[in-house]
Design a protein around this motif. Structure first.
Motif, PDB file in Angstrom:
ATOM      1  N   UNK A  21       0.816  -1.228   0.000  1.00 15.57           N
ATOM      2  CA  UNK A  21       0.000   0.000   0.000  1.00 15.57           C
ATOM      3  C   UNK A  21       0.844   1.271   0.000  1.00 15.57           C
ATOM      4  N   UNK A  22       1.888   1.323   0.824  1.00 16.54           N
ATOM      5  CA  UNK A  22       2.729   2.527   0.888  1.00 16.54           C
ATOM      6  C   UNK A  22       3.394   2.798  -0.460  1.00 16.54           C
ATOM      7  N   UNK A  23       3.974   1.765  -1.058  1.00 23.88           N
ATOM      8  CA  UNK A  23       4.640   1.924  -2.351  1.00 23.88           C
ATOM      9  C   UNK A  23       3.634   2.257  -3.456  1.00 23.88           C
ATOM     10  N   UNK A  24       2.465   1.613  -3.418  1.00 22.97           N
ATOM     11  CA  UNK A  24       1.426   1.900  -4.420  1.00 22.97           C
ATOM     12  C   UNK A  24       0.948   3.346  -4.292  1.00 22.97           C
ATOM     13  N   UNK A  25       0.839   3.829  -3.056  1.00 20.20           N
ATOM     14  CA  UNK A  25       0.447   5.225  -2.836  1.00 20.20           C
ATOM     15  C   UNK A  25       1.519   6.165  -3.380  1.00 20.20           C
ATOM     16  N   UNK A  26       2.779   5.789  -3.212  1.00 22.48           N
ATOM     17  CA  UNK A  26       3.874   6.588  -3.765  1.00 22.48           C
ATOM     18  C   UNK A  26       3.846   6.604  -5.275  1.00 22.48           C
ATOM     19  N   UNK A  27       3.544   5.462  -5.887  1.00 25.87           N
ATOM     20  CA  UNK A  27       3.429   5.373  -7.336  1.00 25.87           C
ATOM     21  C   UNK A  27       2.288   6.247  -7.845  1.00 25.87           C
ATOM     22  N   UNK A  28       1.153   6.170  -7.166  1.00 24.53           N
ATOM     23  CA  UNK A  28      -0.011   6.995  -7.527  1.00 24.53           C
ATOM     24  C   UNK A  28       0.326   8.476  -7.378  1.00 24.53           C
ATOM     25  N   UNK A  29       1.024   8.840  -6.305  1.00 21.13           N
ATOM     26  CA  UNK A  29       1.427  10.233  -6.080  1.00 21.13           C
ATOM     27  C   UNK A  29       2.411  10.697  -7.150  1.00 21.13           C
ATOM     28  N   UNK A  30       3.294   9.804  -7.588  1.00 21.32           N
ATOM     29  CA  UNK A  30       4.245  10.121  -8.648  1.00 21.32           C
ATOM     30  C   UNK A  30       3.501  10.491  -9.932  1.00 21.32           C
ATOM     31  N   UNK A  31       2.463   9.727 -10.258  1.00 22.14           N
ATOM     32  CA  UNK A  31       1.643  10.037 -11.437  1.00 22.14           C
ATOM     33  C   UNK A  31       0.943  11.383 -11.264  1.00 22.14           C
ATOM     34  N   UNK A  32       0.411  11.630 -10.061  1.00 20.39           N
ATOM     35  CA  UNK A  32      -0.285  12.890  -9.785  1.00 20.39           C
ATOM     36  C   UNK A  32       0.651  14.080  -9.970  1.00 20.39           C
ATOM     37  N   UNK A  33       1.880  13.941  -9.469  1.00 21.91           N
ATOM     38  CA  UNK A  33       2.858  15.038  -9.606  1.00 21.91           C
ATOM     39  C   UNK A  33       3.160  15.302 -11.073  1.00 21.91           C
ATOM     40  N   UNK A  34       3.340  14.246 -11.854  1.00 20.20           N
ATOM     41  CA  UNK A  34       3.632  14.392 -13.279  1.00 20.20           C
ATOM     42  C   UNK A  34       2.537  15.192 -13.987  1.00 20.20           C
ATOM     43  N   UNK A  35       1.277  14.805 -13.785  1.00 25.09           N
ATOM     44  CA  UNK A  35       0.177  15.485 -14.477  1.00 25.09           C
ATOM     45  C   UNK A  35      -0.028  16.911 -13.976  1.00 25.09           C
ATOM     46  N   UNK A  36       0.239  17.152 -12.708  1.00 22.42           N
ATOM     47  CA  UNK A  36       0.120  18.516 -12.183  1.00 22.42           C
ATOM     48  C   UNK A  36       1.209  19.403 -12.786  1.00 22.42           C
ATOM     49  N   UNK A  37       2.445  18.910 -12.803  1.00 25.22           N
ATOM     50  CA  UNK A  37       3.567  19.706 -13.310  1.00 25.22           C
ATOM     51  C   UNK A  37       3.510  19.901 -14.824  1.00 25.22           C
ATOM     52  N   UNK A  38       3.144  18.878 -15.548  1.00 21.02           N
ATOM     53  CA  UNK A  38       3.160  18.970 -17.017  1.00 21.02           C
ATOM     54  C   UNK A  38       1.905  19.617 -17.593  1.00 21.02           C
ATOM     55  N   UNK A  39       0.730  19.312 -17.011  1.00 18.89           N
ATOM     56  CA  UNK A  39      -0.534  19.752 -17.601  1.00 18.89           C
ATOM     57  C   UNK A  39      -1.398  20.606 -16.666  1.00 18.89           C
ATOM     58  N   UNK A  40      -0.943  20.846 -15.443  1.00 15.32           N
ATOM     59  CA  UNK A  40      -1.728  21.535 -14.421  1.00 15.32           C
ATOM     60  C   UNK A  40      -3.069  20.825 -14.203  1.00 15.32           C
ATOM     61  N   UNK A  41      -3.016  19.495 -14.194  1.00  8.50           N
ATOM     62  CA  UNK A  41      -4.206  18.654 -14.015  1.00  8.50           C
ATOM     63  C   UNK A  41      -4.178  18.021 -12.624  1.00  8.50           C
TER      64      UNK A  41
END
Length: 153
Positions: A21-41
């Motif tokens: 769960x901790x690692x999966x949450x980190x993976x999900x957060x990594x995706x969230x950061x990417x879309x926020x930084x690249x697309x402001x999504x």
């Protein structure tokens, strides 16, 4: 109930039943950061049961393109558009994340797989893909692979 993924304060909300769960949450957060930084999504996920059409679409593409059936239970899903890319994500109990990128423009279409740190490569993917490693502050070591979608979906 939709959940906006916070990549500054990583939470296991929605992923608690995963053995990683901790690692999966980190993976999900990594995706969230990417879309926020690249697309402001704002990367927003919902329980998979609330978005069966997303889970079904991803499952159908996997089955029809590569005869793959994921054995793990889907926990969360999301679907959104950024620029000319229609994106779909499914996060599984095993720690696996699958995304489908489907361009409405130039034809880029692919399925991406990411494995959370600490999980084994799922049997259904093991003989079909080689996984490259990527380091992430949020997710530790992410192993990923992909294939190009040939059909129309």
């Amino acid at each position: 109930m939709p959940y906006i993924v916070d990549f500054k304060n990583v939470s296991t909300v929605g992923l608690e039943s995963s053995p990683v769960a901790e690692a999966a949450a980190g993976l999900r957060a990594n995706e969230a950061r990417y879309y926020k930084n690249k697309y402001d999504h704002d990367f927003t996920v919902s329980p998979a049961g609330e978005l069966p059409e997303v889970v079904d679409r991803v499952s159908r593409i996997l089955k029809e393109e590569r005869d793959i059936v994921i054995n793990s239970r889907p926990l969360e899903a999301t679907s959104f558009q950024v620029e000319d890319l229609q994106m779909a994500y499914v996060f599984y109990e095993s720690g696996l994340s699958i995304n489908v990128m489907y361009s409405t423009g130039d034809g880029k279409r692919a399925v991406g797989f990411k494995l959370s740190d600490g999980m084994e490569i799922p049997e259904e993917l093991e003989s079909k893909f080689k996984f490259a490693r990527q380091k992430s502050k949020l997710a530790g070591t992410i192993r990923g692979s992909y294939f190009v979608i040939k059909g129309e979906y």
